[in-house]
Design a protein around this motif. Structure first.
Motif, PDB file in Angstrom:
ATOM      1  N   THR A  79       0.834  -1.203   0.000  1.00  0.00           N
ATOM      2  CA  THR A  79       0.000   0.000   0.000  1.00  0.00           C
ATOM      3  C   THR A  79       0.864   1.247   0.000  1.00  0.00           C
ATOM      4  OG1 THR A  79      -1.555  -1.245   1.353  1.00  0.00           O
ATOM      5  CG2 THR A  79      -1.960   1.105   1.141  1.00  0.00           C
ATOM      6  N   TRP A  80       1.899   1.232   0.843  1.00  0.00           N
ATOM      7  CA  TRP A  80       2.803   2.393   0.897  1.00  0.00           C
ATOM      8  C   TRP A  80       3.493   2.622  -0.439  1.00  0.00           C
ATOM      9  CZ3 TRP A  80       4.400   6.346   4.064  1.00  0.00           C
ATOM     10  CH2 TRP A  80       3.723   6.429   5.288  1.00  0.00           C
ATOM     11  N   THR A 135       1.068   3.911  -3.087  1.00  0.00           N
ATOM     12  CA  THR A 135       0.693   5.301  -2.808  1.00  0.00           C
ATOM     13  C   THR A 135       1.809   6.262  -3.190  1.00  0.00           C
ATOM     14  OG1 THR A 135      -0.668   4.564  -0.975  1.00  0.00           O
ATOM     15  CG2 THR A 135      -0.096   6.887  -1.025  1.00  0.00           C
ATOM     16  N   PHE A 154       1.971   6.636  -6.833  1.00  0.00           N
ATOM     17  CA  PHE A 154       0.848   7.436  -7.291  1.00  0.00           C
ATOM     18  C   PHE A 154       1.114   8.919  -7.089  1.00  0.00           C
ATOM     19  CE2 PHE A 154      -3.633   7.530  -8.364  1.00  0.00           C
ATOM     20  CZ  PHE A 154      -3.781   6.295  -8.966  1.00  0.00           C
ATOM     21  N   PHE A 155       1.748   9.226  -5.977  1.00  0.00           N
ATOM     22  CA  PHE A 155       1.966  10.635  -5.632  1.00  0.00           C
ATOM     23  C   PHE A 155       3.212  11.192  -6.315  1.00  0.00           C
ATOM     24  CE2 PHE A 155       3.373  14.073  -2.772  1.00  0.00           C
ATOM     25  CZ  PHE A 155       2.216  14.828  -2.777  1.00  0.00           C
ATOM     26  N   VAL A 190       3.332  14.348  -8.591  1.00  0.00           N
ATOM     27  CA  VAL A 190       3.079  15.615  -7.895  1.00  0.00           C
ATOM     28  C   VAL A 190       4.349  16.063  -7.169  1.00  0.00           C
ATOM     29  CG1 VAL A 190       1.650  16.784  -6.183  1.00  0.00           C
ATOM     30  CG2 VAL A 190       0.685  14.943  -7.564  1.00  0.00           C
ATOM     31  N   VAL A 250      -5.662  22.083  -3.760  1.00  0.00           N
ATOM     32  CA  VAL A 250      -5.122  20.878  -3.128  1.00  0.00           C
ATOM     33  C   VAL A 250      -5.212  21.007  -1.608  1.00  0.00           C
ATOM     34  CG1 VAL A 250      -3.007  19.573  -2.708  1.00  0.00           C
ATOM     35  CG2 VAL A 250      -3.641  20.182  -5.038  1.00  0.00           C
ATOM     36  N   TRP A 296      -7.386  18.600   0.804  1.00  0.00           N
ATOM     37  CA  TRP A 296      -6.774  17.838   1.898  1.00  0.00           C
ATOM     38  C   TRP A 296      -7.534  18.057   3.202  1.00  0.00           C
ATOM     39  CZ3 TRP A 296      -0.784  18.743   1.054  1.00  0.00           C
ATOM     40  CH2 TRP A 296      -0.371  17.934  -0.007  1.00  0.00           C
ATOM     41  N   GLN A 355     -11.165  16.319   3.046  1.00  0.00           N
ATOM     42  CA  GLN A 355     -11.329  15.026   2.380  1.00  0.00           C
ATOM     43  C   GLN A 355     -12.376  14.127   3.033  1.00  0.00           C
ATOM     44  OE1 GLN A 355      -7.987  12.346   2.891  1.00  0.00           O
ATOM     45  NE2 GLN A 355      -6.837  13.996   3.826  1.00  0.00           N
ATOM     46  N   PHE A 381      -2.657   9.669   6.215  1.00  0.00           N
ATOM     47  CA  PHE A 381      -1.617  10.287   5.397  1.00  0.00           C
ATOM     48  C   PHE A 381      -1.640   9.703   3.983  1.00  0.00           C
ATOM     49  CE2 PHE A 381       2.896  10.076   3.976  1.00  0.00           C
ATOM     50  CZ  PHE A 381       3.081  11.434   3.792  1.00  0.00           C
ATOM     51  N   LEU A 382      -1.754   8.382   3.899  1.00  0.00           N
ATOM     52  CA  LEU A 382      -1.782   7.731   2.590  1.00  0.00           C
ATOM     53  C   LEU A 382      -2.997   8.192   1.788  1.00  0.00           C
ATOM     54  CD1 LEU A 382      -0.740   4.069   3.463  1.00  0.00           C
ATOM     55  CD2 LEU A 382       0.643   5.858   2.435  1.00  0.00           C
ATOM     56  N   ARG A 383      -4.133   8.304   2.469  1.00  0.00           N
ATOM     57  CA  ARG A 383      -5.335   8.737   1.756  1.00  0.00           C
ATOM     58  C   ARG A 383      -5.155  10.155   1.228  1.00  0.00           C
ATOM     59  NH1 ARG A 383      -9.711   8.529   5.550  1.00  0.00           N
ATOM     60  NH2 ARG A 383      -9.018  10.633   6.019  1.00  0.00           N
ATOM     61  N   THR A 384      -4.532  10.987   2.055  1.00  0.00           N
ATOM     62  CA  THR A 384      -4.285  12.367   1.639  1.00  0.00           C
ATOM     63  C   THR A 384      -3.429  12.408   0.370  1.00  0.00           C
ATOM     64  OG1 THR A 384      -4.382  13.048   3.933  1.00  0.00           O
ATOM     65  CG2 THR A 384      -3.373  14.586   2.393  1.00  0.00           C
ATOM     66  N   LEU A 385      -2.369  11.601   0.364  1.00  0.00           N
ATOM     67  CA  LEU A 385      -1.513  11.586  -0.829  1.00  0.00           C
ATOM     68  C   LEU A 385      -2.293  11.071  -2.032  1.00  0.00           C
ATOM     69  CD1 LEU A 385       1.979  10.278   0.349  1.00  0.00           C
ATOM     70  CD2 LEU A 385       1.133  12.619   0.200  1.00  0.00           C
ATOM     71  N   LEU A 386      -3.121  10.045  -1.795  1.00  0.00           N
ATOM     72  CA  LEU A 386      -3.801   9.401  -2.920  1.00  0.00           C
ATOM     73  C   LEU A 386      -4.867  10.278  -3.565  1.00  0.00           C
ATOM     74  CD1 LEU A 386      -4.179   5.666  -1.847  1.00  0.00           C
ATOM     75  CD2 LEU A 386      -2.947   6.558  -3.816  1.00  0.00           C
ATOM     76  N   ILE A 387      -5.539  11.149  -2.792  1.00  0.00           N
ATOM     77  CA  ILE A 387      -6.588  11.946  -3.430  1.00  0.00           C
ATOM     78  C   ILE A 387      -6.006  13.119  -4.213  1.00  0.00           C
ATOM     79  CG2 ILE A 387      -8.400  11.398  -1.759  1.00  0.00           C
ATOM     80  CD1 ILE A 387      -8.015  14.306  -0.722  1.00  0.00           C
ATOM     81  N   THR A 388      -4.726  13.419  -3.993  1.00  0.00           N
ATOM     82  CA  THR A 388      -4.155  14.617  -4.616  1.00  0.00           C
ATOM     83  C   THR A 388      -4.324  14.685  -6.140  1.00  0.00           C
ATOM     84  OG1 THR A 388      -2.589  14.623  -2.804  1.00  0.00           O
ATOM     85  CG2 THR A 388      -2.142  16.117  -4.615  1.00  0.00           C
ATOM     86  N   PRO A 389      -4.064  13.600  -6.880  1.00  0.00           N
ATOM     87  CA  PRO A 389      -4.202  13.728  -8.336  1.00  0.00           C
ATOM     88  C   PRO A 389      -5.575  14.227  -8.776  1.00  0.00           C
ATOM     89  CG  PRO A 389      -3.115  11.680  -7.804  1.00  0.00           C
ATOM     90  CD  PRO A 389      -3.529  12.282  -6.499  1.00  0.00           C
TER      91      PRO A 389
END
Lengths: 285, 309
Positions: free
Chosen positions: A24-25, A28, A31-32, A35, A265, A269, A272, B120-128
């Motif tokens: 998962t890490w 993620t 994915f990030f 950015v 953004v 955040w 969310q 934290f992971l969710r925060t990073l993931l929604i960014t796109p």
């Protein structure tokens, strides 16, 4: 392999869960990464950005001051930012001002055929804006609205209104019927009923809806670039104007992109959790 | 004796009807501003489009607008570029909606477990999803996929594969990649909400009864997620069928012009043949209505569920 829940299996499950956590890490962070890379490039010299990927370099703020500097004849950052700010703010306020009563009329004291009305609102979202851009352009030109903030305010309102009506309706549905009945027996007027009974309950939903309107309006590019190519143009168009055919621009473009995306953004955040609720739970109930 | 004469009855029922009418209007009034605004701003332009579509009207070189019947539509059938655009649109929308739904569901399932740093992971993931399309397109085309400075190409070279100019070689799939990157987080948010709405005791009961996790997923979780997946499908299609920014910024329409982009190219994007472009856009509307009918059926299912509950 269906060996029951004995010790070793539990151990294996623990390991499996640990590995999934690691996965998962990694996913993620991948994915990030784009950015992260964009932000990083904004702090580089052009030489460092336009080469093989460099993780370590002397960070500089020069690109940020370059892109925010006013150059005569070019679209300035402050101008684009102000245009975006006002278009997004006013359109979102107008959307909410119209969507709240409309959602009320579709849920709490529904009109006849509320379902048809709701479908009409949603169906307008299926009509591609490109198919309407030509008449819009001609009407705006004849009305002298090209290159003004007003034209974007009107169109961003139209763009977000259906979504807002739909989301707010679902939030209003969550207000307990007994509360509303009690208020109307007390003889409260509709307006004060909304203010004192309904709004406090749906407030988180209102925030989520408004935020979504802000995101879509802030990021909108097509209408801004088509209708306001000269004046009244917005941040996405400004970002695009940092692409140049002469010389290197990657670091500058990254700095501009970082500035342009930052407000939305950060807002996203912060909100969310409400967005999760607002987008799905409310929308389905 | 208190009798009611026929005229009284008529008066009474008149009165009731009047009150009912008044009540109906009282209910309608809050709806009117939004409804009228939407009708004026979204429907009137389409009437104009409809009218333009049966005319021959070119601005550059300027020629007077003349009525030409259905010949703009007839040309659609034979126009190869339009058919290409149609195919591109279908491929782009279907693949990006389905892939982002799939990836988003995967991410949601991963995040729904107990993971260190979940928030934290969710925060990073929604960014796109929050990044503006123009910026997302730029970052991917100039910093990730670019042949010269792209990180992906640098990685390819490091492992001994030749550099590829992805965007010009695979324009459609490069765009789909960026769309999936942006929309998976949105789908993830929706599915997460669905997963969190699950009844933990049902899952526990199933586990006690010896159900495998695969069985639980397919027989309990997935059916419960269905309305959420449908919602994602609906919202995703609404927005992804309209993609313009990514096409414009990444390719300028070269090799991946979808229908919206094609209509743009033919009219204010340089073609200036307004009559023909309008015919194209009417066809787009017809296609959208077909898709919308499907979408509204999904929506209608959601509303049925609401009434049953």
């Amino acid at each position: 392999m269906s060996g029951g829940n004995t010790g070793p299996v539990v151990g294996a499950r623990g390991l499996g869960s640990f590995l999934l956590g690691i996965a998962t890490w990694i996913i993620t962070l991948l994915f990030f990464f784009p950015v992260f890379w964009m932000v990083l490039n904004g702090f580089k010299e052009e030489v460092d950005a336009n080469t093989d990927p460099k993780l370590f370099f002397d960070p500089t703020l020069d690109r940020f001051s370059e892109v925010t500097e006013d150059t005569t004849g070019l679209l300035s950052f402050s101008e684009a930012f102000a245009n975006s700010f006002w278009s997004v703010l006013i359109s979102t306020i107008v959307v909410m001002a119209m969507a709240i009563p409309a959602a009320y009329a579709l849920s709490i004291r529904p009109v006849e055929k509320w379902r048809d009305v709701l479908f009409f609102f949603i169906s307008t979202k299926f009509l591609p804006i490109v198919a309407a851009i030509l008449p819009l352009w001609i009407i705006a030109r004849d009305a002298g609205l090209l290159n003004t903030r007003l034209v974007l305010i009107i169109l961003y309102t139209a763009m977000n209104l259906p979504l807002a009506v739909w989301m707010l309706r679902s939030f209003f549905n969550e207000v307990p019927k007994e509360l509303i009945e009690a208020a109307s027996i007390d003889g409260a007027k509709i307006s004060s009923q909304i203010r004192s009974v309904i709004l406090p309950i749906v407030a988180p939903g209102l925030a989520a809806t408004a935020l979504l309107c802000v995101i879509f309006a802030w990021n909108e590019f097509f209408l801004a670039v088509q209708l306001n190519p000269v004046d009244g143009t917005t941040v996405p168009v400004w970002v695009q104007s940092n692409v140049s055919s002469r010389g290197n621009f990657l670091a500058k473009l990254s700095a501009a992109s970082t500035l342009a995306t930052l407000p939305v953004v950060l807002a996203g955040w912060v909100a969310q959790k409400r967005m999760i609720r607002g987008l799905a739970m409310g929308a389905i109930k | 004796m208190a009798t009611t004469t026929p005229t009284d009855v008529i008066d009474r029922s008149e009165e009731i009807r009047r009150i009912q009418r008044k009540e109906k209007w009282r209910r309608r009034i809050p709806l009117l501003p939004a409804l009228l605004f939407t009708i004026v701003v979204t429907q009137i332009p389409f009437l104009f489009s409809l009218y333009y579509s049966v005319t021959e009207w070119t601005i550059r070189p300027a020629r007077p607008r003349t009525f030409n019947g259905l010949s703009n539509y007839a040309e659609l059938v034979t126009n190869k570029f339009f058919r290409d655009a149609l195919l591109t649109s279908v491929l782009m929308t279907v693949s990006s909606v389905l892939l982002s739904l799939l990836v988003g569901t995967g991410l949601a399932l991963l995040l729904d477990r107990k993971v260190f740093g979940q928030g934290f992971l969710r925060t990073l993931l929604i960014t796109p999803f929050l990044i503006m399309p123009v910026v997302a397109s730029q970052v991917w085309s100039s910093q990730m996929l670019s042949r010269t400075f792209g990180v992906v190409n640098w990685l390819l070279e490091t492992v001994g594969v030749d550099r590829i100019e992805f965007v010009s070689r695979y324009p459609l799939w490069s765009i789909v990649l960026v769309l999936v990157w942006q929309w998976s987080p949105f789908m993830m948010l929706i599915v997460l909400a669905g997963l969190q709405g699950q009844d933990a005791s049902v899952l526990e009961a199933a586990r006690v009864d010896g159900a495998t996790s695969r069985g639980i997923f397919f027989q309990i979780t997935l059916p419960q997620l269905r309305p959420y997946l449908e919602l994602g499908l609906l919202l995703g299609s609404i927005y992804l069928i309209q993609v313009f920014d990514h096409v414009e910024v990444m390719t300028g329409g070269r090799g991946a012009a979808n229908v919206p982009y094609f209509v743009y190219q033919r009219s204010i994007g340089g073609g200036w043949s307004f009559g023909q472009a309008s015919a194209f856009s009417i066809v787009v509307v017809v296609f959208s209505i077909i898709i919308a009918t499907f979408g509204l059926r999904v929506l209608s299912g959601l509303l049925e569920g609401e009434e049953a509950a």
